[in-house]
Design a protein around this motif. Structure first.
Motif, mmCIF file in Angstrom:
data_model
loop_
_atom_site.group_PDB
_atom_site.id
_atom_site.type_symbol
_atom_site.label_atom_id
_atom_site.label_comp_id
_atom_site.label_asym_id
_atom_site.label_seq_id
_atom_site.Cartn_x
_atom_site.Cartn_y
_atom_site.Cartn_z
ATOM 1 N N ARG A 12 49.689 2.411 -23.283
ATOM 2 C CA ARG A 12 48.224 1.808 -23.950
ATOM 3 C C ARG A 12 48.480 0.546 -24.328
ATOM 4 N NH1 ARG A 12 46.472 6.646 -27.806
ATOM 5 N NH2 ARG A 12 45.085 4.957 -28.486
ATOM 6 N N LEU A 13 49.685 0.228 -25.027
ATOM 7 C CA LEU A 13 49.848 -1.153 -25.804
ATOM 8 C C LEU A 13 50.081 -2.003 -24.582
ATOM 9 C CD1 LEU A 13 52.603 0.229 -28.314
ATOM 10 C CD2 LEU A 13 50.244 -1.181 -29.044
ATOM 11 N N LEU A 14 50.775 -1.837 -23.490
ATOM 12 C CA LEU A 14 51.137 -2.539 -22.253
ATOM 13 C C LEU A 14 49.617 -3.003 -21.610
ATOM 14 C CD1 LEU A 14 54.279 -1.148 -20.747
ATOM 15 C CD2 LEU A 14 54.147 -3.396 -22.034
ATOM 16 N N GLN A 15 49.025 -1.837 -21.470
ATOM 17 C CA GLN A 15 47.467 -2.061 -20.768
ATOM 18 C C GLN A 15 46.632 -2.964 -21.694
ATOM 19 O OE1 GLN A 15 46.573 2.042 -20.119
ATOM 20 N NE2 GLN A 15 47.354 2.008 -18.143
ATOM 21 N N ALA A 16 46.608 -2.687 -23.167
ATOM 22 C CA ALA A 16 45.676 -3.432 -24.054
ATOM 23 C C ALA A 16 46.067 -4.811 -23.954
ATOM 24 C CB ALA A 16 45.919 -2.976 -25.320
ATOM 25 N N ALA A 17 47.407 -5.346 -23.680
ATOM 26 C CA ALA A 17 47.809 -6.592 -23.754
ATOM 27 C C ALA A 17 47.516 -7.129 -22.606
ATOM 28 C CB ALA A 17 49.350 -6.917 -23.824
ATOM 29 N N ALA A 18 47.521 -6.548 -21.087
ATOM 30 C CA ALA A 18 47.045 -7.119 -19.986
ATOM 31 C C ALA A 18 45.663 -7.347 -19.816
ATOM 32 C CB ALA A 18 47.478 -5.886 -19.013
ATOM 33 N N ASN A 23 56.934 -10.666 -28.189
ATOM 34 C CA ASN A 23 57.737 -11.099 -27.118
ATOM 35 C C ASN A 23 58.333 -10.052 -26.006
ATOM 36 O OD1 ASN A 23 57.194 -13.708 -26.971
ATOM 37 N ND2 ASN A 23 59.052 -14.222 -28.227
ATOM 38 N N GLY A 24 58.910 -8.944 -26.735
ATOM 39 C CA GLY A 24 59.360 -7.775 -26.110
ATOM 40 C C GLY A 24 58.333 -6.902 -25.309
ATOM 41 N N LEU A 25 57.132 -6.831 -25.755
ATOM 42 C CA LEU A 25 56.318 -6.261 -25.069
ATOM 43 C C LEU A 25 55.731 -7.138 -23.784
ATOM 44 C CD1 LEU A 25 53.001 -4.494 -26.628
ATOM 45 C CD2 LEU A 25 52.862 -6.298 -24.947
ATOM 46 N N LEU A 26 55.591 -8.340 -23.988
ATOM 47 C CA LEU A 26 55.284 -9.225 -23.025
ATOM 48 C C LEU A 26 56.263 -9.100 -21.908
ATOM 49 C CD1 LEU A 26 53.478 -12.101 -25.079
ATOM 50 C CD2 LEU A 26 52.374 -10.218 -23.724
ATOM 51 N N LEU A 27 57.588 -9.196 -22.230
ATOM 52 C CA LEU A 27 58.758 -9.168 -21.322
ATOM 53 C C LEU A 27 58.634 -8.017 -20.476
ATOM 54 C CD1 LEU A 27 61.185 -10.327 -20.032
ATOM 55 C CD2 LEU A 27 62.467 -9.499 -21.912
ATOM 56 N N GLU A 28 58.278 -6.725 -21.192
ATOM 57 C CA GLU A 28 58.226 -5.478 -20.468
ATOM 58 C C GLU A 28 57.103 -5.538 -19.557
ATOM 59 O OE1 GLU A 28 58.413 -0.560 -21.122
ATOM 60 O OE2 GLU A 28 59.612 -2.207 -22.390
ATOM 61 N N LEU A 29 55.876 -6.159 -20.050
ATOM 62 C CA LEU A 29 54.647 -6.388 -19.254
ATOM 63 C C LEU A 29 54.985 -6.959 -18.036
ATOM 64 C CD1 LEU A 29 51.701 -5.469 -18.799
ATOM 65 C CD2 LEU A 29 51.251 -7.613 -20.020
ATOM 66 N N VAL A 30 55.474 -8.080 -18.136
ATOM 67 C CA VAL A 30 56.092 -8.923 -16.760
ATOM 68 C C VAL A 30 56.925 -8.206 -15.827
ATOM 69 C CG1 VAL A 30 57.083 -10.901 -16.041
ATOM 70 C CG2 VAL A 30 55.463 -11.254 -17.710
ATOM 71 N N THR A 31 57.718 -7.473 -16.276
ATOM 72 C CA THR A 31 59.046 -7.074 -15.564
ATOM 73 C C THR A 31 58.440 -5.786 -14.832
ATOM 74 O OG1 THR A 31 59.768 -5.783 -17.422
ATOM 75 C CG2 THR A 31 60.944 -7.960 -16.803
ATOM 76 N N ASP A 32 57.460 -5.149 -15.498
ATOM 77 C CA ASP A 32 56.732 -3.885 -14.893
ATOM 78 C C ASP A 32 55.942 -4.165 -13.858
ATOM 79 O OD1 ASP A 32 56.022 -1.200 -15.156
ATOM 80 O OD2 ASP A 32 54.097 -1.840 -15.530
ATOM 81 N N ILE A 33 55.068 -5.439 -14.080
ATOM 82 C CA ILE A 33 54.044 -5.689 -12.998
ATOM 83 C C ILE A 33 55.040 -6.435 -11.735
ATOM 84 C CG2 ILE A 33 52.393 -7.596 -12.391
ATOM 85 C CD1 ILE A 33 51.333 -7.268 -15.402
ATOM 86 N N LEU A 34 55.738 -7.193 -12.116
ATOM 87 C CA LEU A 34 56.550 -8.052 -10.892
ATOM 88 C C LEU A 34 57.546 -7.356 -10.318
ATOM 89 C CD1 LEU A 34 55.984 -11.721 -12.177
ATOM 90 C CD2 LEU A 34 54.805 -10.415 -10.603
ATOM 91 N N GLY A 35 58.325 -6.319 -11.468
ATOM 92 C CA GLY A 35 59.504 -5.701 -10.681
ATOM 93 C C GLY A 35 59.036 -4.716 -9.614
#
Length: 221
Positions: free
Chosen positions: A13-19, A54-66
């Motif tokens: 939910r946190l990752l989805q909210a940021a996106a 920053n840790g949240l945003l990094l995980e978001l990027v690596t999740d999407i692009l990974g």
């Protein structure tokens, strides 16, 4: 790492909210309190799960692009025409930017911070460049495209694929386009592919060949 269902749900939910916030605003400038409000969770959970924003945003990027990197590596292994692989690769990048229009800006922002630059490079940029080079090398080895520097191809293609989504305010103010829909995405992909591959493809005599790529039916906006 797996945990109980509540923790997995809160993290997602946190990752989805940021996106969602970055997509809605057309900006990567979001705060922890806004993420918390959007997710309806306590902002302290960001530190608990990710260490920092920053840790949240990094995980978001690596999740999407990974996931996109894995699909690209699978594409490189497929028994397909090398030019077809390049078409699918470019189309795939545009689709990712269509779904997550903030992602390239977020990557550029992370490269400005030492704490995240190395992680993004190792997880995303280096594997992307390496697999992209492999696709080009295969097509060049079979005499299907002219020689091109893979590094320059990387920047040309990523820049072209991203710019429509980065420039949404220009679309609105200069062209009266309120939103990028799937039809515009397809037409943009057609145009990018035609421009990039028309400059690369060679015919049987070694000359440049023209190409017309159709990814789907298009209609006037």
């Amino acid at each position: 790492m797996k945990s109980d269902g509540a923790k997995i749900s809160s993290r997602t939910r946190l990752l989805q909210a940021a996106a969602a916030l970055m997509t809605e605003r057309g900006s990567i400038e979001i705060s922890l309190s806004e993420i918390a409000q959007k997710s309806q969770l306590n902002s302290a959970l960001v530190k608990y799960y990710f260490g920092s924003k920053n840790g949240l945003l990094l995980e978001l990027v690596t999740d999407i692009l990974g996931r996109a990197i894995v699909q690209m590596e699978e594409l490189a292994e497929m028994d397909l025409d090398p030019v077809e692989k390049l078409k699918l690769h470019i189309k795939g990048i545009i689709t990712v930017y269509f779904r997550y229009p903030f992602v390239n800006r977020l990557i550029h922002s992370m490269f400005q911070t030492q704490e995240t630059a190395k992680a993004v490079a190792e997880a995303i940029s280096i594997p992307l460049a390496a697999t992209q080079k492999r696709l080009l090398d295969e097509a060049m080895a079979k005499g299907l495209i002219r020689e091109i520097d893979p590094m320059l191809f990387y920047f040309i293609v990523l820049g072209a694929c991203d710019h429509l989504f980065f420039a949404q305010p220009i679309l609105h103010h200069c062209f009266g386009v309120e939103r990028i829909d799937d039809d515009l995405r397809r037409r943009y992909a057609d145009t990018v592919l035609n421009m990039v591959l028309s400059g690369l493809l060679i015919d049987k005599d070694g000359a440049r060949a023209s190409v017309v790529i159709r990814l789907g039916a298009s209609r006037p906006a």
